[in-house]
Each structure stands twice: as structure tokens, then as C-alpha cells.
Design a protein around this motif. Sequence first.
Motif, PDB file in Angstrom:
ATOM      1  N   TRP A 534       0.889  -1.117  -0.105  1.00  0.00           N
ATOM      2  CA  TRP A 534      -0.097  -0.009   0.117  1.00  0.00           C
ATOM      3  C   TRP A 534       0.946   1.171   0.023  1.00  0.00           C
ATOM      4  O   TRP A 534       2.063   1.279   0.158  1.00  0.00           O
ATOM      5  CB  TRP A 534      -0.898  -0.147   1.200  1.00  0.00           C
ATOM      6  CG  TRP A 534      -0.176   0.225   2.537  1.00  0.00           C
ATOM      7  CD1 TRP A 534       0.183  -0.657   3.358  1.00  0.00           C
ATOM      8  CD2 TRP A 534      -0.077   1.554   3.184  1.00  0.00           C
ATOM      9  NE1 TRP A 534       0.831  -0.052   4.418  1.00  0.00           N
ATOM     10  CE2 TRP A 534       0.731   1.155   4.306  1.00  0.00           C
ATOM     11  CE3 TRP A 534      -0.406   2.673   2.948  1.00  0.00           C
ATOM     12  CZ2 TRP A 534       1.065   2.348   5.164  1.00  0.00           C
ATOM     13  CZ3 TRP A 534       0.015   4.000   3.579  1.00  0.00           C
ATOM     14  CH2 TRP A 534       0.903   3.790   4.758  1.00  0.00           C
ATOM     15  N   GLN A 535       0.262   2.410  -0.679  1.00  0.00           N
ATOM     16  CA  GLN A 535       1.269   3.549  -0.494  1.00  0.00           C
ATOM     17  C   GLN A 535       0.259   4.609  -0.765  1.00  0.00           C
ATOM     18  O   GLN A 535      -1.002   4.590  -1.067  1.00  0.00           O
ATOM     19  CB  GLN A 535       2.259   3.473  -1.939  1.00  0.00           C
ATOM     20  CG  GLN A 535       1.759   2.810  -3.036  1.00  0.00           C
ATOM     21  CD  GLN A 535       0.673   3.794  -3.492  1.00  0.00           C
ATOM     22  OE1 GLN A 535       0.758   4.863  -3.805  1.00  0.00           O
ATOM     23  NE2 GLN A 535      -0.310   2.896  -3.945  1.00  0.00           N
ATOM     24  N   TYR A 536       0.898   6.126  -0.589  1.00  0.00           N
ATOM     25  CA  TYR A 536       0.037   7.154  -0.944  1.00  0.00           C
ATOM     26  C   TYR A 536       0.968   7.903  -2.110  1.00  0.00           C
ATOM     27  O   TYR A 536       0.189   8.156  -2.913  1.00  0.00           O
ATOM     28  CB  TYR A 536       0.020   8.046   0.326  1.00  0.00           C
ATOM     29  CG  TYR A 536      -0.877   9.397  -0.102  1.00  0.00           C
ATOM     30  CD1 TYR A 536      -2.184   9.261  -0.252  1.00  0.00           C
ATOM     31  CD2 TYR A 536      -0.086  10.500  -0.119  1.00  0.00           C
ATOM     32  CE1 TYR A 536      -2.694  10.812  -0.632  1.00  0.00           C
ATOM     33  CE2 TYR A 536      -0.730  11.846  -0.733  1.00  0.00           C
ATOM     34  CZ  TYR A 536      -2.195  11.685  -0.592  1.00  0.00           C
ATOM     35  OH  TYR A 536      -2.852  12.984  -1.170  1.00  0.00           O
ATOM     36  N   SER A 537       2.427   8.138  -1.627  1.00  0.00           N
ATOM     37  CA  SER A 537       3.257   8.628  -2.816  1.00  0.00           C
ATOM     38  C   SER A 537       2.928   9.895  -3.156  1.00  0.00           C
ATOM     39  O   SER A 537       3.634  10.285  -4.025  1.00  0.00           O
ATOM     40  CB  SER A 537       2.971   7.574  -4.157  1.00  0.00           C
ATOM     41  OG  SER A 537       3.350   6.236  -3.652  1.00  0.00           O
ATOM     42  N   GLY A 538       1.977  10.769  -2.689  1.00  0.00           N
ATOM     43  CA  GLY A 538       1.902  12.083  -3.220  1.00  0.00           C
ATOM     44  C   GLY A 538       3.025  12.978  -2.733  1.00  0.00           C
ATOM     45  O   GLY A 538       3.721  12.743  -1.881  1.00  0.00           O
TER      46      GLY A 538
END
Length: 755
Positions: A534-538
Motif C-alpha cells: 500500500w502507498q500514498y506517494s503524493g
Amino acid sequence: MAMTIIFLNFAVRNKVLPIKQSEMKKLFIIMAALLAGWQCPTMAQLELTDITHGEWQPEYLRTVTPLPDGESYAQISADGNRVESYSFKTGKQTAVLFDVNDTKGEHISDFDDYIMSPDGKKMLIQTQTQRIYRRSATAVYYIYNVATKHMAKLSDYGPQQSPVWSQDGLLVAFVRDNNIHLVKLLYDNAESQVTTDGKPGEIINGVPDWVNEEEFGFSTALCFNADGTKLCWIRYDETNVREYALQMFRGSHPSIEQNTTYPSLYAYKYPKAGEANAKVSVCSFDVKSRQTRTMQVPVAADGYIPRIVPTANVDRIIVYTMNRHQDELCLYGVNPSTTVAQLLIKESVARYVKEEAMNAIKVTDNNILLPSDRDGKLQLYLYGVNGQLQRKLTNGAEVTAVYGYDEATGNAYYQTVGETPMNRKVCVALKNGKTQVLSPREGWNTAIFSTNYRYFVNTWSNADTPAEYTTRSSDGKQLATLLDNQTLRERIAALRLPKKEFFSFTTSEGVQLNGVMVKPVGFDASRRYPVVMWQYSGPGSQQVVNSWSVGSMGNGALFDHYLANQGFIVVCVDGRGTGGRGAEFEKCTYKHLGLLEAKDQVETAIWLGKQPYVDASHIGIWGWSYGGFCTLMSMSEGRGVFASGVAVAPPTDWRFYDTIYTERFMQTPQENSSGYDDNPMSRADKLHGSLLLCHGLADDNVHAQNTFEYTEALVQADKDFRMNVYTNRNHSIYGGNTRTHLLRQIVQHFQQTLR
């Protein structure tokens, strides 16, 4: 006995039986012994509904407000009925400032929050709060006198929005229906209307429009000057901003009964990338003469005014301006009487000025403390009140929060990256040029300082420990423990969860990335496990943190532990574009969002697949919002490493998203068409893996348009997918049973596709 049956079924399916009767007898004896002592408290106690219903939430201090005496602070009591004051030095309660059950005049049964007057003698008590957008709300406020316990309504003419005190505590201004109103406490709380041109969809006075609120992180755009003789505000003319309409159904929790047969539309102004923004200006109002003036603030026709702040000088407020590209920030000193503006500071940096840096500027009586990444890392610079650069205060790790500048000592207090980007520490930059760490424990440290900077409340946690609140002196010495969440710590310890494991690796492009891993209880290194990433990466975000906020749903990664209990290894890696590692690492994604972020998630999957305990053919990925966008970009990157994925509320074409956020990182579509063109929709034919899409139909942030248009691209590319929509739910997708349902769909999707 259930375990024996499971084993026997496995044995039959895998042709292990028949075995000798004597051996079978021994096997049953062994299994019986195991069953007699077998317990799985994690599986028995860590239930999804408990996670979503807050059974594992830590206690926290509510609305901590340092008081003017410098020795104490206020906070809402644990039961929510009082506002109490506490000593920084001892941590003990010193007084009850407000009690919902002990008031004179007006009486209420409960309250939501409070706003202390600058002199600490009065409060605005907030009740009947109704959310508007992420940060904005209307409420019914009461004026409360601490000494007399007298309480009176702020206004009798309807709910109020974003009230502000004058410095002397004798005036309150607020917004109602896009117009500013003024209440004079010395005149029996007499209310008058300051502006009359406010009109929904056209003119907004004193509070930001949707996009300024969301992307510049504020909900109040008005202030008094130092002596309360002038009221100043930002005016937004959004007449030419195009509308977006959300279709609202009857729904449930809550139900909109008037939509039982026919749905309604909620339309609001939402400027998408490259489109027209609201035109901004600054006005002042003379409280005595009631004359309104327009300030002479130099701002481009398509520029922004992201802040208006008071100063100690009655003849000056400070107005921030930004150009549309957001690579230039100007601070103007403006006289509210003459309307003349003087440029104090012009901050111009490569690519863009970080919103977090702009938001962290501190204006004191004689100085301006400015964070800037002009030298490659966010550092602190001290300016005089008239804009003269005094000195650079820090020259080390990235500054991540600013707490203030003590003019009496010349010391600046701030938060910075720790020994690794996963940690945070509280520091002071001393006037003599030295730096002192004030938070001794490794992990995640934040601070709230007293008004005289002699003390602070330190909040500390790490990835395995809920927050602990202590008070400390300005040299970092612990004075008292306020709250340690010991009960929750003991409950979590009883789960016997594995510790989160931090790790790093180097990609094939030579980029070192940091990650965190959650393994199943009873992890067996000789087995090969499926993996859920999982990640957000923004831009500027950070998910790999040594904090209790770690995890895809925060809260000590308990949802990730729940997922791990289903037999998955759960992994998060912060790729290029994320924060805590300097300007170049963060801003390298400029003008091409998703390209490098997706490469780094694919590289993570490839690296994981080489580990002896990972099943390389069964790796999934998921994310929410920007994380949903990066999920789709990663599943369509071309190397086909993901067998499955879930994208929740994903942007799918940055042309659909708002101006301020998108153009900060991408410029406009007219200027950067190639950057915009590389998106999940244009990559639809490359999608690899089983995909679940989830979106709230009332998402005012990332519109469902993103998912609907993307599904059409998938259909035309002949790609299969599944989709869940959530009626009347916004970007956070919650209400009633909604959050439980959403998370269960994520778990089940991976159970069905990664086995």
C-alpha cells in the motif's frame, strides 16, 4: 478438533494420505496437545469492526491552547463537558474555565470546541457544528466570560462561520452566508453587517472558496489589526469559476428524505486545472467610521492570496501572494488605513514553494520566521519585521514544522527529521548558533509551546507505541506525564503483534528507498507469502514513519495487521516525490506526476519478489486518493508485476482535478500537455492484474468523474474490473457501516486474487 480437520483436508487434497495407522495415532496425539494449548488472541481480538468502530483508538488531549500567562494551557476534559486549565510545570489541573453544567445566562447540554480570546478572559463556545468541506463548518457560538460564567449567544440570526477575536477581546467578527458580521461586546453584543455583496456562487467575504480552503489549508480569511480599529479580509469573486454538480440520493446514515423519489444536485464552484480561478482582493473596514477600502496589494489577475495575518503594528497587516505557478511567494506589509502595500519578502524557488513552508511562516512583534528550501533542504531564515534578512538559523536536517521564535532570547523552536527520515525530533536553534535536541526519545515527536517558550507539551509515539503526552521545560527536561495510553498499550501487547520492520533497498536506477513491513503472526521464513503493498506517494507525503500514525489506515497499522492475519505480508515504501529527504528527492516528479512514483512501486515489487519468503507471482497493491492514482499507474507501468490492486477514490486524469494542487506540481494542461497525457486512462490498455475500484458518489474532492471516465477507458480497452460505489459518501467514505464495508471489500479482493 477444527485444526485436525483442516490438516486432514489439506492432506487429502495434496495426496499426503494414506499414512500408517501408528503414525496417524501419533499425529492425533500431537494435534490434540497443540489444540489444548493453542490460542490465537490476535485472531480472536483484532476484528475489523473493532478497528473501524474505534475500539483501538488512543486517548488524546483535545484542543490544547497555551494561555497568556505562559505557565498554563487549556484543554477540553476527557468527558467533553469542561474546558480546564493545567500547569505546564506540574501537569496538574489548576482551574475549570468552562463547565457546560455551570453557566449563567444561556445554558447548553454539550459543546464541540472552543476559541479562547487573546487575553484568556473569554471564550467562544462552539455548538451544533455542521461540516461544510474538509476544514470549514458552521456552528452556533456562545460568548462565555470565564470570571463571571455568563454565557450569551454570539448571534440570534443564524449559525456562524470562522469567528475571530480582536486582540483586546472586545470584538468578534464572523461570516454568515458569504458576508462578514461584527459583534461589539461592550455594546451588549450588538451585531452589525460589514459586507452586503456576498452571494453564493459569486462573492465570498472572509472565508476561502473550496479550492483555496482545500489546497492552502485554511478556513479563515479575516483578521483585526492590532488595536481592533480595522477589520481586514480576503474577498473572492468566483463568478467566472465553473460549477461541478454532485448528484445526491436518499441514502442512509444520514438519509435525505426529500430525495426519496428524485435525487437532487449539489453544485459548487470547483476550478479544474487550467480553468478560471476566483479573483482575489483584500479589503479593510474601519470599525468607527464604517468605511470599507480595497487594499493596493499587487497580485496577478490569476494569482493567489493564501494568507492574511495581523501584526503588532496597528498600521500593518501582512498579506501573502503567490503567482499561479506557485514558485514565487511575496509577503506585503499593508496599511489598512491608507491601503498602501510594501513588499517585505520575495521568496522564489525552483519548481514550487511548498504549501507546508508557506503555512509555517511565523510573524512575531519584530521578526518574520520563514522556512525555505532554497538551499536544497527546508531550513529556517530570520527576517526583520521590515523584510531585512537577519540570518539563517538552521543548517542541518530538513525542518518539518515550525513552533515559533522567542524574541526575548533569540531562540527558534521547530521540528526536524531525526537520524533517519522515519523519525522526528523537537529542536531549538539557539541565538549563539548551536542546535539543541529537546526530545530525547527516538520516534515521532511534536510540540505545543507555552506563550513564553519556557515549556512545551511533547507528544511522542513510535510505530509500536500509542502516543504519550508529557510536559517539558525549554531545555527538554521532562516535568510531568499527562497521558500515556497505558491501558491501550496493555491491550495491544496482549495481541502479541509482530513489530513493524523498517527496511531500505536500492532500485535498479540506484535510488535508495525506505519501507516498512508487517508480517503475519507466526511468520515462517521457509514459506512463500503473498504480499499486499500500500502507498500514498503524493508530493511531500510520508507514510514510512516511526509513529503510531503508521499504516494504511493509521492507528499503529492495525488494519495492516488485520490484513497480515489473513496470510499476507503487508509492505509500504515511500518512493520518489515523498517528503523528509530534501527538495530534489521531493520535487523530482515535477511536471510528470505518477511516472517515477509508479516506477518505484514496481521496483519495490521486483525487490520483494527476490526475497525467499515472498511469492513473487502474488503481489498486490492498493491506495487511496493519490495512492489510488499511483496504484493504477503502477499496475499499468508495463512490467506486469502486480497480480491485483485496489484503487480508492483515484484521480485518473489531472485535468479533472483542481487548479491549485495540480498546477503546483504540473503547471497547466495548456503548458504541459505531455505531462497530463500520461495518466491511468491513457495507460488503460496496459493494465495488468485484477482491479477493484471504489469511489464515493458525493466526493467533492476527487470527483467520481475520475472513476467513471476511467472505467469507460477500461471497457474500450477490453479490460475486466470490479467497482463499488458508495452513495452520498465524500472523499473519506464513511458513515454508518460504510467504512467497515469498504475495508472488507479490500481484504476480500486480495483474498480472492492473491491465493
